[in-house]
Design an enzyme around this catalytic site. Structure first.
Site, short mmCIF file in Angstrom:
data_model
loop_
_atom_site.label_atom_id
_atom_site.label_comp_id
_atom_site.label_asym_id
_atom_site.label_seq_id
_atom_site.Cartn_x
_atom_site.Cartn_y
_atom_site.Cartn_z
N ARG A 121 22.68 -1.24 6.46
CA ARG A 121 22.33 -1.57 5.07
C ARG A 121 21.50 -2.85 4.93
O ARG A 121 21.46 -3.46 3.87
CB ARG A 121 23.57 -1.67 4.19
CG ARG A 121 24.31 -0.37 4.08
CD ARG A 121 25.32 -0.40 2.95
NE ARG A 121 26.10 0.82 2.99
CZ ARG A 121 27.15 0.98 3.78
NH1 ARG A 121 27.54 0.00 4.58
NH2 ARG A 121 27.80 2.12 3.77
N LYS A 143 7.42 -4.86 -0.29
CA LYS A 143 7.41 -3.40 -0.45
C LYS A 143 7.42 -2.77 0.94
O LYS A 143 6.57 -3.10 1.78
CB LYS A 143 6.14 -2.96 -1.17
CG LYS A 143 6.18 -3.13 -2.66
CD LYS A 143 5.03 -2.31 -3.23
CE LYS A 143 4.73 -2.63 -4.66
NZ LYS A 143 3.52 -1.89 -5.10
N ARG A 241 2.26 -7.73 -11.78
CA ARG A 241 1.93 -7.33 -10.41
C ARG A 241 0.94 -6.18 -10.41
O ARG A 241 0.20 -5.96 -9.46
CB ARG A 241 3.21 -6.95 -9.65
CG ARG A 241 3.00 -6.72 -8.17
CD ARG A 241 4.31 -6.82 -7.40
NE ARG A 241 4.15 -6.49 -6.00
CZ ARG A 241 5.10 -6.62 -5.08
NH1 ARG A 241 6.29 -7.07 -5.43
NH2 ARG A 241 4.88 -6.29 -3.83
N ASN A 245 -3.60 -3.91 -8.77
CA ASN A 245 -4.20 -2.57 -8.73
C ASN A 245 -5.64 -2.54 -9.20
O ASN A 245 -6.21 -1.47 -9.40
CB ASN A 245 -3.37 -1.59 -9.56
CG ASN A 245 -2.08 -1.23 -8.87
OD1 ASN A 245 -2.02 -1.24 -7.64
ND2 ASN A 245 -1.05 -0.96 -9.64
N HIS A 248 -7.94 0.02 -7.90
CA HIS A 248 -7.09 1.02 -7.27
C HIS A 248 -6.90 2.30 -8.09
O HIS A 248 -6.53 3.32 -7.54
CB HIS A 248 -5.72 0.43 -6.91
CG HIS A 248 -5.76 -0.44 -5.68
ND1 HIS A 248 -6.50 -1.59 -5.61
CD2 HIS A 248 -5.15 -0.31 -4.47
CE1 HIS A 248 -6.33 -2.14 -4.41
NE2 HIS A 248 -5.52 -1.39 -3.70
N1 NAD Z 1 3.70 -3.04 1.52
C1 NAD Z 1 2.61 -3.34 0.84
O1 NAD Z 1 2.66 -4.11 -0.13
C2 NAD Z 1 1.30 -2.74 1.24
C3 NAD Z 1 0.12 -3.22 0.68
C4 NAD Z 1 -1.09 -2.67 1.12
C5 NAD Z 1 -1.08 -1.66 2.07
N2 NAD Z 1 0.09 -1.21 2.58
C6 NAD Z 1 0.11 -0.15 3.59
O2 NAD Z 1 -0.56 -0.63 4.74
C7 NAD Z 1 -1.08 0.48 5.46
C8 NAD Z 1 -2.47 0.15 5.92
O3 NAD Z 1 -2.42 -0.96 6.76
P1 NAD Z 1 -3.56 -1.29 7.83
O4 NAD Z 1 -4.87 -1.19 7.20
O5 NAD Z 1 -3.17 -2.55 8.49
O6 NAD Z 1 -3.48 -0.02 8.80
P2 NAD Z 1 -2.74 0.29 10.19
O7 NAD Z 1 -1.42 -0.36 10.27
O8 NAD Z 1 -2.80 1.76 10.36
O9 NAD Z 1 -3.71 -0.39 11.24
C9 NAD Z 1 -5.01 0.12 11.42
C10 NAD Z 1 -5.28 0.48 12.89
O10 NAD Z 1 -5.53 -0.71 13.62
C11 NAD Z 1 -4.69 -0.77 14.77
N3 NAD Z 1 -4.47 -2.21 14.95
C12 NAD Z 1 -3.68 -3.02 14.23
N4 NAD Z 1 -3.85 -4.28 14.60
C13 NAD Z 1 -4.75 -4.29 15.58
C14 NAD Z 1 -5.36 -5.31 16.36
N5 NAD Z 1 -5.11 -6.60 16.13
N6 NAD Z 1 -6.25 -4.94 17.31
C15 NAD Z 1 -6.56 -3.64 17.50
N7 NAD Z 1 -6.04 -2.63 16.78
C16 NAD Z 1 -5.15 -2.95 15.83
C17 NAD Z 1 -3.49 0.02 14.41
O11 NAD Z 1 -2.85 0.52 15.56
C18 NAD Z 1 -4.11 1.16 13.59
O12 NAD Z 1 -4.61 2.13 14.44
C19 NAD Z 1 -0.99 1.67 4.53
O13 NAD Z 1 0.03 2.53 4.98
C20 NAD Z 1 -0.64 1.07 3.19
O14 NAD Z 1 0.15 1.93 2.41
C21 NAD Z 1 1.28 -1.73 2.19
ZN ZN Z 2 -4.95 -1.73 -1.69
#
Ligand code: NAD
Ligand code: ZN
Length: 359
Positions: A121, A143, A241, A245, A248
């Site tokens: 939990r 999030k 917040r 967006n 978006h």
């Molecule tokens: N929680 C939140 O508030 C929030 C906000 C925005 C986005 N997100 C989420 O984040 C995700 C997108 O994140 P992202 O763009 O980081 O994508 P990702 O985590 O898929 O990373 C992109 C790619 O880069 C690779 N990678 C990561 N770091 C690397 C590095 N330093 N060197 C080489 N390769 C590397 C990863 O393996 C992946 O293939 C989505 O799922 C989205 O929903 C969450």
């Molecule tokens: Zn975004």
């Protein structure tokens, strides 16, 4: 070393942004927990670059790290992968006080946070973001979650990290397209909150694109502080917040209509262009500021045109976005650089025209 404090009603944590922080993670975390056990969750693209150095750093600080490596990519952001993440920790009789580190981009951060919220939990978790997007956006705000066949991020929980450690050196191995995609959220931050930051980025965008790490450390800190301020004011997304967006509503529509084949940041870039243009059409934003927004997006290497999807498909996808509370679409529109307002009364004709302008 830049560091940003995130202060929520019952939880405060620091986001530390530093070159070479990965190698010092052990001592940084030792200051936060007496636990011997510590978990690391990462993906198979990130692991070859950074897992071994992180483990050594943790071991040197007296931790006994246990890691889970999952396949990289958004398509693996599922409950099935969460089970794979949970397995090793549960079999190792994980304890309530033992933290788990997310080492990777937003996909790993979201899944690790959700797994950490579920184990017993809730166990502490640490974000070590390795993409620009996860440094400036995903790792701050609590999030967490995964996707479902019915839509993105439909399963999840709020679970705040105990610390965020961002080593900008890790950006050196990030593919160019991912780096540029992350810049979209950075431009967004300045448009919604910081006119001076926007002007500074107009001056310095080339340093970001040249991967000047000293500049990037300051730049990431600037962006984290904007996101932190917005999250602090509205931790559970009940009001302002939603300003995050900006770009978006259109952006998610484009992303969905393209079946998630386009990077999120590119869709947001197009979305910000459409939103800026709609704001000008509505008489809210003067054309000079609109043009500055569009020009900066273009200079960052993000798309401002070239959309080939049908307007009707994008409109349909926009209407099915989960963030639409009722039948009315909500748009976050700038009335000047550094300030936005939420509008749910944008005429269909203006929405349509803004999408058409992206061809
Ligand atoms: N929680 C939140 O508030 C929030 C906000 C925005 C986005 N997100 C989420 O984040 C995700 C997108 O994140 P992202 O763009 O980081 O994508 P990702 O985590 O898929 O990373 C992109 C790619 O880069 C690779 N990678 C990561 N770091 C690397 C590095 N330093 N060197 C080489 N390769 C590397 C990863 O393996 C992946 O293939 C989505 O799922 C989205 O929903 C969450
Ligand atoms: Zn975004």
């Amino acid at each position: 070393m830049p560091s940003v404090r995130v202060s929520l009603a019952n939880h405060t944590y620091d986001v530390t942004i530093e070159r070479g922080l990965l190698a010092r993670a052990g001592s940084a975390l030792r200051a936060l927990t007496p636990s011997k056990k510590i978990g690391i969750v990462t993906d198979d693209t990130v692991a070859p670059h950074f897992l071994a150095p992180l483990k050594s750093s943790l071991e040197a600080a007296g931790f006994a790290p246990l890691s889970a490596v999952v396949p990289a990519g958004e398509s693996h952001k599922t409950l099935a992968t969460i089970e794979r993440i949970l397995d090793p920790f549960l079999h190792a009789r994980w304890e309530r006080s033992s933290p788990i580190i997310a080492l990777g981009g937003g996909v790993i951060g979201d899944m690790t946070g959700y797994a950490a919220a579920s184990i017993l939990r809730g166990v502490p978790f640490v974000q070590m973001p390795t993409t620009l997007l996860s440094m400036v956006d995903a790792s701050v705000g609590g999030k967490t979650g995964v996707n479902h066949a019915a839509g993105k991020n439909l399963i999840g929980a709020f679970h705040q990290p105990i610390a965020v450690l961002a080593d900008v050196e890790t950006l050196k191995t990030l593919p160019r397209r991912d780096f540029v995609s992350g810049l979209a959220e950075c431009i967004k931050h300045d448009v919604i909150r910081d006119a001076d930051g926007f002007a500074a980025l107009e001056k310095n965008i080339d340093r970001a694109l040249a991967l000047d790490l000293d500049f990037l450390a300051e730049f990431v800190a600037h962006n984290v502080s904007i996101k932190a301020r917005v999250v602090e004011a509205d931790p559970f997304e009940r009001g302002e917040r939603a300003h995050l967006n900006f770009g978006h509503t259109f952006g998610h529509g484009i992303e969905r209509a393209a079946d998630y084949r386009l990077p999120h940041g590119e869709c947001v870039a197009l979305g910000m262009v459409a939103a800026a243009r709609a704001a000008t059409t509505l008489g809210m934003l003067n054309p000079t500021e609109r043009d500055r927004i569009v020009a900066l997006i273009a200079r960052a290497g993000l798309p401002i045109a070239g959309l080939s999807l049908s307007t009707d498909e994008i409109l349909k996808a926009m209407a099915s976005d989960k963030k639409v509370a009722d039948a009315k679409l909500r748009f976050v529109l700038p009335d000047r650089i550094g300030h936005v307002v939420i509008r749910n009364d944008v005429p269909d004709s203006v929405v349509r025209e803004a999408i058409e302008s992206l061809r």
